[in-house]
Design an enzyme around this catalytic site. Sequence first.
Site, PDB file in Angstrom:
ATOM      1  N   HIS A 332       0.849  -1.197   0.000  1.00 57.53           N
ATOM      2  CA  HIS A 332       0.000   0.000   0.000  1.00 57.53           C
ATOM      3  C   HIS A 332       0.882   1.244   0.000  1.00 57.53           C
ATOM      4  CE1 HIS A 332      -2.128   3.204   2.455  1.00 57.53           C
ATOM      5  NE2 HIS A 332      -2.948   3.048   1.434  1.00 57.53           N
ATOM      6  N   ASN A 333       0.513   2.242  -0.827  1.00 57.33           N
ATOM      7  CA  ASN A 333       1.296   3.488  -0.903  1.00 57.33           C
ATOM      8  C   ASN A 333       2.798   3.187  -0.902  1.00 57.33           C
ATOM      9  OD1 ASN A 333      -1.104   4.838  -0.964  1.00 57.33           O
ATOM     10  ND2 ASN A 333      -0.902   5.809   1.044  1.00 57.33           N
ATOM     11  N   GLU A 362       1.794   0.289  -5.571  1.00 58.75           N
ATOM     12  CA  GLU A 362       0.819   1.366  -5.770  1.00 58.75           C
ATOM     13  C   GLU A 362       1.518   2.662  -6.156  1.00 58.75           C
ATOM     14  OE1 GLU A 362      -2.959   3.525  -3.518  1.00 58.75           O
ATOM     15  OE2 GLU A 362      -1.721   2.083  -2.422  1.00 58.75           O
ATOM     16  N   ASP A 364       0.447   6.708  -6.625  1.00 57.57           N
ATOM     17  CA  ASP A 364      -0.513   7.816  -6.551  1.00 57.57           C
ATOM     18  C   ASP A 364       0.007   8.946  -7.422  1.00 57.57           C
ATOM     19  OD1 ASP A 364      -1.915   6.323  -4.795  1.00 57.57           O
ATOM     20  OD2 ASP A 364      -1.664   7.623  -3.060  1.00 57.57           O
ATOM     21  N   HIS A 377       1.643  11.358  -1.655  1.00 53.49           N
ATOM     22  CA  HIS A 377       0.349  11.140  -1.016  1.00 53.49           C
ATOM     23  C   HIS A 377      -0.426  12.447  -1.051  1.00 53.49           C
ATOM     24  CE1 HIS A 377      -1.930   8.855   2.381  1.00 53.49           C
ATOM     25  NE2 HIS A 377      -2.454   8.677   1.198  1.00 53.49           N
ATOM     26  N   GLU A 411      -3.420   5.044  -8.903  1.00 55.00           N
ATOM     27  CA  GLU A 411      -4.441   5.973  -8.401  1.00 55.00           C
ATOM     28  C   GLU A 411      -4.180   7.278  -9.146  1.00 55.00           C
ATOM     29  OE1 GLU A 411      -5.795   8.080  -4.289  1.00 55.00           O
ATOM     30  OE2 GLU A 411      -5.376   5.932  -4.204  1.00 55.00           O
TER      31      GLU A 411
END
Length: 807
Positions: A332-333, A362, A364, A377, A411
């Site tokens: 995650h992230n 991931e 973003d 983030h 994302e």
Amino acid sequence: MQCFCRQPKRSASQENILREQSRRVAALNGIRLGLKDDKDLKFLLKGSQLLKVKSSSWRKERFYKLQEDCKTIWQESKKMLRSPESQIFSIEDIRDVRSGHKTEGMEKYAKDVPEYRCFSIIFKDQRKNLDLIASSEDDANHWISGLAKIIAHSNSMNQKQKLQHWIHTCLRKADKNKDNKMSLKELKDFLKEVNIEVDDYHAKKIFQHCDKSKTEALEDDEIEEFYKILTERKEIDTIFQKYSDAAGFMSCQNLVRFLYETQQEEDAVVAAPALIQKYEPNERAKRGNAMTKDGFLMYLLSDDGNIFNSSHRKVYQDMTQPLSHYLVSSSHNTYLMEDQLTGPSSTEAYIRALTKGCRCVELDCWDGPNSEPIIYHGYTLTSKILFSDVIKAIKNYAFKTSPYPVIISLENHCSVEQQKVMAQHMTTILEDMLLVAPLDGNKSQFPSPEMDMWLLAGTKHPESTLVNGFGLIWSIQLKGRILVKGKKLSRQEDPTGANGNNNLEAEDVSDEDEAAEIEDESVKTEIQQKGKSDTLKLAKELSDTVVYCKSVHFNGFEDSSHPRPFYEMSSFTESKALKLAQEAGTSFIHHNIRHLSRIYPAGWRTDSSNYNPIDLWNVGCQIVALNFQTAGTEMDVYQGRFQDNGFSGYVLKPEFLRDEQTKFNPKSITEGTWGTKKKLLLKIISGQQLPKVNKSKNSIVDPKVTIEIHGVQQDNNKKQTKVIENNGFNPKWDEEFTFDIEIPALALVRFVVEDFDMSTKNDFIGQYTLPFTSLKQGYRHIHLLTKNGDPYSSSTLFVYINIQDCD
């Protein structure tokens, strides 16, 4: 350069004697490493000046030198009042040595220096990389090659050799006046160094026993006698005596009996002679096809004597099932090195995750300056990195640990223009690695992570190869490929080849903004000020990169009469996924047979803490994403699950989580074909060379062991041993425990060693977690891991395991 504090002035002759002693010790350690007279090792022992690089304005010359133990590097420091320990780092702490501009620091701050003079040391823990510039190509090559050799040879040493090397290093450290003798005071200091508290009476008793010369100092053979007393393993002597003769030999026949009766090895007859040849150091015993006590100990400390089934260290599961039938190691992230609000973003985080077996990372993505997309983030103060740099890192490290497919989870918050740049970077950098078109074959389910082969009679097929009169057609599936998970234009051609509108340039799609879910006031204020839309315009070029992982909003489980396309997948916050698992476990399992599900941490976890992945795995969720940068029980369990199947990042779900007729529900277990219930009988016998938690010389650990079962609710359990006071070197427990395991295929076993503290929280010492189905029976060693999941060089537990079917 090795003196860290003021010493009484020595004469020239004394200095010469010490230098010669140091040279001999270094030579002996070089021989132990298998690097006798190695030119690179000699260069490192001599040391050299290197430029240390921290920023564009900080580049300073420092002296670096391999110490005589051949295990630690001393680095010069100009800081005032810096402790001697802070100027040393261990070879064991190094994860990798990279030549050239292979780190963010080198890429940013050393581009003016030729690559052949640059190298970086990457550490196992969260320590920053050490970026260095040598004065010449030869010097850089000596450091790169020398460190690589020491790391490789240290890793190939058996446990007995590692122990011997460590103890002799500690002995040398305790010898304060460097006279190669050991006084009673130095012996007591040494015992504290190796983590044993011995009262004056017992210390003096050991000393007098070894001091055969009565000189009040141990030397040569007397020190070796002390070493033998210290490393004696009476619990193993007892086992060995049961199967050996009066002369101290275990015959091959008796070894077969031990392997079959005690170790539950089915191929004992074949294994016994091979183990003798592999581990027996005594040539006479080896010729007689027998094993001595030393050979027996070396076997028990080896991979063959490990609690983890060595056959599971390679890929052994069926890899030709649809992708949705596997648990997938997921981060995650991934870009974050620390917390979710202010921590640094780094390409190094991707490299670390991928080399730990992670198969889903991931990204973003946000609009950046100069028309270059960035990753960070959103709405927070985390630092920013270039999208293109991340894609380069993924290309370079995607398949170094595992050959199986990597999923890039996008994302996307970028404008149409920068989305086109993202698509271009992925296609030009990843090239053939990137899957941009559906594979031939079944269009009703996912392709497999592996390569399939079919046999066809005859040789007419243009893609076939003739073998024994048959044509072999290789169907390249997803192995070695990179998939993109993201939004896809709704009217565009779908991945399976159905007709659609390919001329569509862009359209609005729903915006799934996980960053907006963060429970932080500053983030909420930032979102309100910017004004957040529920839709996002998606560029066709980026949509084209999505083939099998089309991201859609979850609107409930599908109606069997109107099934959704298999390639549609949804992301769930941990709370929503746990609610579905609790209220509709069987339906969730059925959903996860055909579809991929991605789970991510709740918005309140701004400290990058993790949730327990077990309950989500138990309902077949594949992409259960954790914060890889955060150590703890959750990551221990995670890495324990994925060390199975060759550390490939893919673990095949049990049959009852893949069967379309299944009625399994982990929250309400009824009779069914879930596997035979088991009883685990476990004895914690002893520990070996547990590390110090507090580096203070007088601090000795008080270890206790906790055994945890993680699985379905009925199987979750925890039991612990008594505390052994003041002994981290060779504590002995001899305690037995029993656990009933309802669903063995879903259970993991975790062993945790802590330093007991009556007034505060216990300190973590080490742990090891593995699937229940990977347990080996009999007498086994558990090789403990640090809090970051890296192995200690010689810290172990010795246990006895027996597994029985429940009535």
